[in-house]
Write an enzyme that holds these catalytic residues in place. Sequence first.
Site, PDB file in Angstrom:
ATOM      1  N   GLU A 165       0.804  -1.237   0.000  1.00 30.42           N
ATOM      2  CA  GLU A 165       0.000   0.000   0.000  1.00 30.42           C
ATOM      3  C   GLU A 165       0.836   1.285   0.000  1.00 30.42           C
ATOM      4  O   GLU A 165       0.549   2.215   0.748  1.00 30.42           O
ATOM      5  CB  GLU A 165      -0.952  -0.009   1.210  1.00 30.42           C
ATOM      6  CG  GLU A 165      -1.893  -1.194   1.187  1.00 30.42           C
ATOM      7  CD  GLU A 165      -2.817  -1.284   2.398  1.00 30.42           C
ATOM      8  OE1 GLU A 165      -2.795  -0.382   3.241  1.00 30.42           O
ATOM      9  OE2 GLU A 165      -3.555  -2.278   2.489  1.00 30.42           O
ATOM     10  N   ASN A 208       2.013  -5.212  -3.156  1.00 31.77           N
ATOM     11  CA  ASN A 208       0.606  -5.480  -2.848  1.00 31.77           C
ATOM     12  C   ASN A 208      -0.123  -4.165  -2.583  1.00 31.77           C
ATOM     13  O   ASN A 208       0.393  -3.289  -1.873  1.00 31.77           O
ATOM     14  CB  ASN A 208       0.573  -6.364  -1.581  1.00 31.77           C
ATOM     15  CG  ASN A 208      -0.791  -6.958  -1.290  1.00 31.77           C
ATOM     16  OD1 ASN A 208      -1.402  -7.557  -2.175  1.00 31.77           O
ATOM     17  ND2 ASN A 208      -1.266  -6.799  -0.063  1.00 31.77           N
ATOM     18  N   HIS A 245     -10.573  -5.742  -2.345  1.00 32.03           N
ATOM     19  CA  HIS A 245     -11.643  -5.498  -1.380  1.00 32.03           C
ATOM     20  C   HIS A 245     -12.731  -4.760  -2.148  1.00 32.03           C
ATOM     21  O   HIS A 245     -12.644  -3.545  -2.355  1.00 32.03           O
ATOM     22  CB  HIS A 245     -11.128  -4.634  -0.221  1.00 32.03           C
ATOM     23  CG  HIS A 245     -10.072  -5.302   0.595  1.00 32.03           C
ATOM     24  ND1 HIS A 245     -10.317  -6.433   1.355  1.00 32.03           N
ATOM     25  CD2 HIS A 245      -8.758  -5.023   0.772  1.00 32.03           C
ATOM     26  CE1 HIS A 245      -9.204  -6.791   1.983  1.00 32.03           C
ATOM     27  NE2 HIS A 245      -8.234  -5.964   1.627  1.00 32.03           N
ATOM     28  N   GLU A 273      -6.466 -10.422  -1.203  1.00 33.06           N
ATOM     29  CA  GLU A 273      -7.268 -10.172   0.007  1.00 33.06           C
ATOM     30  C   GLU A 273      -8.746 -10.063  -0.353  1.00 33.06           C
ATOM     31  O   GLU A 273      -9.460  -9.176   0.125  1.00 33.06           O
ATOM     32  CB  GLU A 273      -6.804  -8.875   0.699  1.00 33.06           C
ATOM     33  CG  GLU A 273      -5.343  -8.889   1.085  1.00 33.06           C
ATOM     34  CD  GLU A 273      -4.892  -7.619   1.797  1.00 33.06           C
ATOM     35  OE1 GLU A 273      -5.747  -6.824   2.237  1.00 33.06           O
ATOM     36  OE2 GLU A 273      -3.665  -7.427   1.922  1.00 33.06           O
ATOM     37  N   ASP A 275     -12.520  -9.870  -0.699  1.00 34.27           N
ATOM     38  CA  ASP A 275     -13.813  -9.900  -0.006  1.00 34.27           C
ATOM     39  C   ASP A 275     -14.727  -8.931  -0.734  1.00 34.27           C
ATOM     40  O   ASP A 275     -14.257  -7.970  -1.352  1.00 34.27           O
ATOM     41  CB  ASP A 275     -13.705  -9.608   1.503  1.00 34.27           C
ATOM     42  CG  ASP A 275     -12.874  -8.374   1.862  1.00 34.27           C
ATOM     43  OD1 ASP A 275     -12.737  -7.466   1.015  1.00 34.27           O
ATOM     44  OD2 ASP A 275     -12.380  -8.319   2.997  1.00 34.27           O
TER      45      ASP A 275
HETATM   46  O1  G2I Z   1      -7.512  -3.378   6.304  1.00 31.34           O
HETATM   47  C1  G2I Z   1      -7.755  -4.520   5.567  1.00 31.34           C
HETATM   48  C2  G2I Z   1      -6.495  -5.084   4.985  1.00 31.34           C
HETATM   49  C3  G2I Z   1      -5.971  -4.122   3.942  1.00 31.34           C
HETATM   50  N1  G2I Z   1      -4.776  -4.625   3.314  1.00 31.34           N
HETATM   51  C4  G2I Z   1      -3.720  -5.019   4.210  1.00 31.34           C
HETATM   52  C5  G2I Z   1      -4.217  -5.965   5.266  1.00 31.34           C
HETATM   53  O2  G2I Z   1      -3.182  -6.254   6.159  1.00 31.34           O
HETATM   54  C6  G2I Z   1      -5.389  -5.397   5.990  1.00 31.34           C
HETATM   55  O3  G2I Z   1      -5.783  -6.350   6.983  1.00 31.34           O
HETATM   56  C7  G2I Z   1      -6.333  -5.851   8.138  1.00 31.34           C
HETATM   57  C8  G2I Z   1      -6.706  -7.005   9.044  1.00 31.34           C
HETATM   58  O4  G2I Z   1      -7.669  -7.787   8.414  1.00 31.34           O
HETATM   59  C9  G2I Z   1      -7.278  -6.469  10.353  1.00 31.34           C
HETATM   60  O5  G2I Z   1      -7.441  -7.536  11.266  1.00 31.34           O
HETATM   61  O6  G2I Z   1      -5.444  -4.999   8.768  1.00 31.34           O
HETATM   62  C10 G2I Z   1      -6.012  -4.386   9.900  1.00 31.34           C
HETATM   63  C11 G2I Z   1      -5.056  -3.362  10.446  1.00 31.34           C
HETATM   64  O7  G2I Z   1      -4.842  -2.346   9.555  1.00 31.34           O
HETATM   65  C12 G2I Z   1      -6.355  -5.432  10.939  1.00 31.34           C
HETATM   66  O8  G2I Z   1      -6.993  -4.806  12.016  1.00 31.34           O
HETATM   67  C13 G2I Z   1      -6.375  -4.956  13.234  1.00 31.34           C
HETATM   68  C14 G2I Z   1      -6.974  -3.950  14.198  1.00 31.34           C
HETATM   69  O9  G2I Z   1      -6.685  -2.645  13.684  1.00 31.34           O
HETATM   70  C15 G2I Z   1      -6.387  -4.111  15.541  1.00 31.34           C
HETATM   71  O10 G2I Z   1      -7.018  -3.232  16.432  1.00 31.34           O
HETATM   72  C16 G2I Z   1      -6.539  -5.537  15.990  1.00 31.34           C
HETATM   73  O11 G2I Z   1      -5.874  -5.716  17.218  1.00 31.34           O
HETATM   74  O12 G2I Z   1      -6.600  -6.261  13.709  1.00 31.34           O
HETATM   75  C17 G2I Z   1      -5.964  -6.488  14.942  1.00 31.34           C
HETATM   76  C18 G2I Z   1      -6.133  -7.944  15.311  1.00 31.34           C
HETATM   77  O13 G2I Z   1      -7.498  -8.289  15.330  1.00 31.34           O
END
Ligand code: G2I
Length: 672
Positions: A165, A208, A245, A273, A275
């Site tokens: 990103e 990515n 996404h 990724e 969805d």
């Molecule tokens: O934002 C969606 C995705 C966009 N591309 C990069 C990916 O790495 C990203 O994944 C998401 C995860 O699916 C989330 O799970 O990235 C987020 C963070 O930017 C993740 O969120 C985080 C929360 O912000 C935290 O508060 C939490 O502790 O997930 C953590 C674990 O549940």
Amino acid sequence: MNPLKRLGRRRASVLSLLAVAALVTPGAATAAPDGVRASTLGAQAAQSGRYFGTAVAAGRLGDGTYTGILDREFNSVTPENEMKWDTIERSRGSFNFGPGDQIANRAAARGQRLRGHTLVWHQQLPGWVSSIRDANTLRSVMNNHITQVMNHYKGKVHAWDVVNEAFADGGSGQMRSSVFRDVLGTGFIEQAFRTARSADPSAKLCYNDYNIENWSDAKTQGVYRMVRDFKARGVPIDCVGLQSHFGAGGPPAGFQTTLSNFAALGVDVQITELDIAQAPAAAYANTVRACMNVARCTGITVWGIRDSDSWRSGENPLLFDRNGNKKPAYQSTLSALGGSAAAQRTAAPSPRSAAALPSSFRWSSSGALIAPKPDSTHNIAGIKDPSVVHYNGKYHVFASTASSAGYNLVYLSFSDWSQAGSATHHYLDRTAIGAGYRAAPQVFYNTQQRLWYLVYQTGNASYSTNPDISNPNGWSAPRNFYSSMPDIIRQNIGNGYWVDMWVICDSANCYLFSSDDNGHLYRSQTTVGQFPNGFTNTVIAAQDSKFAMFEASNVYKVQGSNQYLLLVEAIGSDGRRYFRSWTASSLAGSWSPLAASESNPFAKSSNVTFPAGTWTRDISHGEMIRAGYDQTLTIPACQLQYLYQGKDPNAGGDYNNLPWRLGLLTQTNSTC
Ligand code: G2I
């Protein structure tokens, strides 16, 4: 196209044959069965050499429903958060591989592949990194992080999201502001990839990002320019991850174009990724089909298993509901991968049938768009037999040039059909392709070899290659597919000529079709790996009377279906050229009539209107406008277009001097 023959005087004698003639496939009484269909996503994707993966959260690995689906359906995993900087190196030099290892070891024990996500990203980045202001410090911190993490997972991770990103949303097409860009400059991405290659030379290195799925978006263009520049300068990059996404509408219309265009730079593409809001079945199927249609789209990862596992759980965007049940999108995804769940065999029509071609066609024709451009050394009467691909924002047209002196080839490109007439004509006899008899070109990109192929007739079936379609001087000298005419052709050709060679590949084999002016369509076969060598097993793929199965055959894959389309030019009762069509479920299968008669033709003056004036009664040798440009020759199922040759109905005289021009048909009865 055969430059030498004259058939006009004999047409009437075969009219009675046209209506009743049947197609046969000697030696292939039954159609080849479809490939064995798998009942899980990973197994089905594996049949085309792809993976089907999911994001995995270490915290859910104690949930039996979750792991049950994970191990049944997926053959690749991406740690959702466990390999991010804030987990692995929360404080400088102190590495915590525990959660990442939990996922990596579990996957390794089950034979699932592992994608590494992600080494350099402005989010989930500890404060001690984002507050660095000194370039030397940040460079060594970044290089050390990449090196330590990749070393730890060496041999376990098949592809790493090295940088995530880095480009800005909106219309700038530039990199976003981040500590990496702001302190190190835009060169930080190149630095990260070079460090990554040294750390683990066998891992695939990916860039990515999200919102790079729509080809015309500035962000997509910015990433594309970076990858093109990296490839041109030898900066190590192996793949582009398109996060995907999507909103409820699914992928943008040009998604497959984006995948193809990145792939054509010489990188793999992966949907990393996926969805989709509300998970419409059709939106998932469209996404998967786009990947299936691009040979270098090597795998798909959905961003979570059940809706309740998703970062956008409020939108229910995944393939399994909160209870772990398969949703309709699961079924459409499996179908689009080429599989079929047992339960689905008895169900209502699959999404595939929605993309099937109609059984009759209507068209509207342009005027003559492309005419010959004679110069002082090329006294050309006709431009014929076009082959066309849309690549990198341009149509690239190859065609025969005809005159009493003989035949050769010409190339032109333009961004819009309104500019076709003013495009420069590059005569290919001035290139290594050389002077002499060359005609009826067919162009495609071979994704494995990263080469464009131009297939044409020289008396034998010949080809040239070129790494850059836009460089007419890049074509190699002609080589032949066969050492000599195959026996079966020699035995059946009669007084005809051997013409109109056509190559198409599926994921395993490449096929070379050709015609003989004596009612036969031939087919030879080699493996994708051996191509362009090894064409053997020449058979008669179809036959009919010599006027009902004349020349100019095209074979295509229909996007989003398991259908192949065969077009063959015929000579009608009015003496004019027209096209008949058949479909088959495999390239080596038998062909069933689609719109195959003079009264229900694929394209004939009788089902074409000419709003700009009736400039031709012949709808003759040409090419569909394809959905992509690779060796699969994929065409859309909807809103077809066909570039063809036509001529003044009153023109006569020397066959080689007829005033052929090129025009474009657009389908007017598309239902989708
Ligand atoms: O934002 C969606 C995705 C966009 N591309 C990069 C990916 O790495 C990203 O994944 C998401 C995860 O699916 C989330 O799970 O990235 C987020 C963070 O930017 C993740 O969120 C985080 C929360 O912000 C935290 O508060 C939490 O502790 O997930 C953590 C674990 O549940």
